[in-house]
Write an enzyme that holds these catalytic residues in place. Sequence first.
Site, PDB file in Angstrom:
ATOM      1  N   CYS A  14       0.843  -1.189   0.000  1.00 54.65           N
ATOM      2  CA  CYS A  14       0.000   0.000   0.000  1.00 54.65           C
ATOM      3  C   CYS A  14       0.885   1.247   0.000  1.00 54.65           C
ATOM      4  CB  CYS A  14      -0.939   0.004   1.213  1.00 54.65           C
ATOM      5  SG  CYS A  14      -0.068   0.064   2.796  1.00 54.65           S
ATOM      6  N   ASP A 505       2.587 -15.791 -24.944  1.00 49.50           N
ATOM      7  CA  ASP A 505       3.330 -15.809 -26.191  1.00 49.50           C
ATOM      8  C   ASP A 505       2.720 -16.897 -27.081  1.00 49.50           C
ATOM      9  OD1 ASP A 505       5.428 -15.198 -27.985  1.00 49.50           O
ATOM     10  OD2 ASP A 505       6.526 -16.959 -27.292  1.00 49.50           O
TER      11      ASP A 505
END
Length: 845
Positions: A14, A505
């Site tokens: 965070c 890919d």
Amino acid sequence: MSVSHRYRISGMTCQNCVRHVTKALSALPGVTRVTVSLEHNEATVESAAPIPFDQVLSAVQEAGYGASDGSDPATLLPAGPAEPAPTDITPLPPSPSPPEPSGLSRTSFRVEGMHCATCVFTIEKVLRRQEGVGRVHVNLATESCDLTFDPRRTSIDRLFSAIRDAGYNPSLPDAEAVKREYHKELTGLFVTTFLGGILLVLHGKAGEGWVLAFAILLQAAGGWIFYRGAWSALRNGTANMDTLVALGTTSALGYTAMHVTGFVPDDMVMTQVLLLIFIRAGKVLEAWVKARARSLLMDTASLLPESASVVLPDGSLRTTPLAELTAGVTVLVPHGERLPADGILTDGEAWIDLSLVTGESLPVRKSVGEELIGGATNAGSPFRMNVTGLGRETVLFRILKMVQEAQGDRPPVQRLADRISAIFVPAVIAMALLAGGLFELSTGDHRLAVMALIGVLVVACPCALGLATPTAILVGSSRALRMGILFRKGQAIEELSRIDVLAMDKTGTLTRGTLTDVIWTPATGESSLERLGGRILEAVRQSGHPVSRALSDYLGQNGIFPVEGSQVEELPGKGLAARWADGIPYRLLVGNLVFLREEGVPLPPLDTGESSGVLVGVAENGQLAGTFRLADELRPEAEEVIRRFRSRGVDVRLLTGDRKEEAARVALMAGIPEDHVHAELSPGDKRELIRTWEQQGKTVAMVGDGINDAGSLTQASVGIAMSRAMALTREKGDVLLLGDDLIRLDWAHRAAILTMGKIRQNLGWAFFYNLLGIPLAGGILYPFFHLFVPPYYSGLAMALSSVTVVANALALSYSIPGGHQEHNPLSGPTEQDPPPIAHVSPTKG
């Protein structure tokens, strides 16, 4: 001139984490500017002069995070506006583990005597205080420590001494240590139960003096381990689980002593006896379950046989212990036996069962000259092999090393538990004193006050918090390994479990990568393969890309020999550039059409739409010479795997450098929407696309070739490489899929989801147990119902809470799907069954 250096930062979740890291780095001397990116887990530090990495690492670790430095000179840049990243970056040199800063060594060892998360923090704090120590990771579940240190400034003996002074017992890795720990706990339980039984028999029959004497003896024998741990923690300025148990059982003994001296009307003999028995029994169960969890990895570690049959020069055989085997010798591997080392097949063919190493479901055929993996099983006829790798040089050892490193990694989900554990024990002691004080003041009943005090002390369980995450990572990663899935970082499990985008890919990932039906179309009448083939072969044989391998096989089968003496440069995602200087300078380009166009090669209109397949252009000295067209098949399991990911809400994308027509054809067969296809991309384009998605707050997984797609795998939140086991050290990626099967991608995702589910269950249980157990043990029911939970029940609950967490994690070994035991129909066509076993003599016939 100031310099700027980039570091990878782990553990940030965070913007508060960003501020903490920024503050820690800004405090370093000479720092002029710090920029921390939560999206990229990266920090850029500008300073007047280079800052030693150990100072940066120490500052970041003190803030509660991790840092890594690839020691890549390319990351050391002049301060100022960043230049656009080149699109043809060469991958970093191979490394079996994350690279360490120059001059630092890495080591791993066992640490015995840890009981809870506080012990972990104590050891880490002690080690970080030592001069020359860099990164430190202590794992409670595996009772191990992994650290980097400067051997010029400290030594292993000095580090071991510091750990012993802290009250723990370090030792080098030992396969029998787990069994010894279990038997030690079992012996402790037997002694405690024996003395406790005698004490209960004497109670009420013998004199009070004898009862007190046996109670002290019981406390010394059954509780000594807790006193020792509590004293060690106190010397280091901390408190741990041993502190709570020691205080609780001593309070019961003290109350009995007060009864003997006449201060209180009754004793707490029953409470003391049952507390010690229940807690020691819980430690035995915990040790047994942890040993069972560790055995998942130890089973793989024990795959190598104890001896090998060495073929002597005269053809006879000699049985040689594995420890005496040397590289270069020839060994005979009978049917059904395991390969003693890595090697090269020297005669005939072999059928190898890799199920226990890489998860392959059926035997794989190997031909002469192919590499073999130690620990695999000979499923066919006996064969001879030449030994190339032993011990630490074997693929099996590297696999286990990577898994152990992943198990020592702390994913971000553990951060909250770590912070709570750091203050847990002091807070429990304060609550115990408060509960006892309130009962003393409100009721005046000394017994109830002491029961509340003891109950809170012994019911609290920091162990459950400390074991929640590492045990699940331990079991999940070990089970995944048996399925041919190698998690290289614990954080990768968490990232993979919550991906929003799966980028894939094409060649070798969605498709088989075994390109066939090669067709050469010359651009001019002079562009014959007879004239160009030798130079093309010389270029492509130096690349490991599937297209290069297919062209190399095709040209070799057509009787073409390479024209040697070239300098070949491989440009990932583009192609090859080769030069010869034998007389007139000659330059050859082999790659996709986008690459040729970027290199200034004029391209006439080409027919790229009628036929399917991969199109590869060849140019000599700046002019197009011709094109190869290669047919590639979609993996039979690809469509189902993609359907499963999309059913879980994952956005599947196809990223490829191939032309748009071929990409669209493959995507249609795989079930990927047309608008999710991104074709004709350079490696830099792929990285930018992934970076864009991540800047939108998405978690991205990239699946591809761990060598040619290294940049994209590094950029993605989690990189997944389709890998061959023998090429492990060259692969980039947080997750490696061993074996030629895309179904492992689905298994990896499901394993990550299930593992994170167990971690959340364990943490939820640990928090819920303590939030509920502490008030109940402190007597919260007494004012309303006059009910009080006896302290020995609190002790039993505490003992079982840790066992519950570890047992829940162990259930992963049965709930994670897949594995070598099952043959999945999605795995596609496999090789034929091995031929009947034939007899092979030690010498060639």
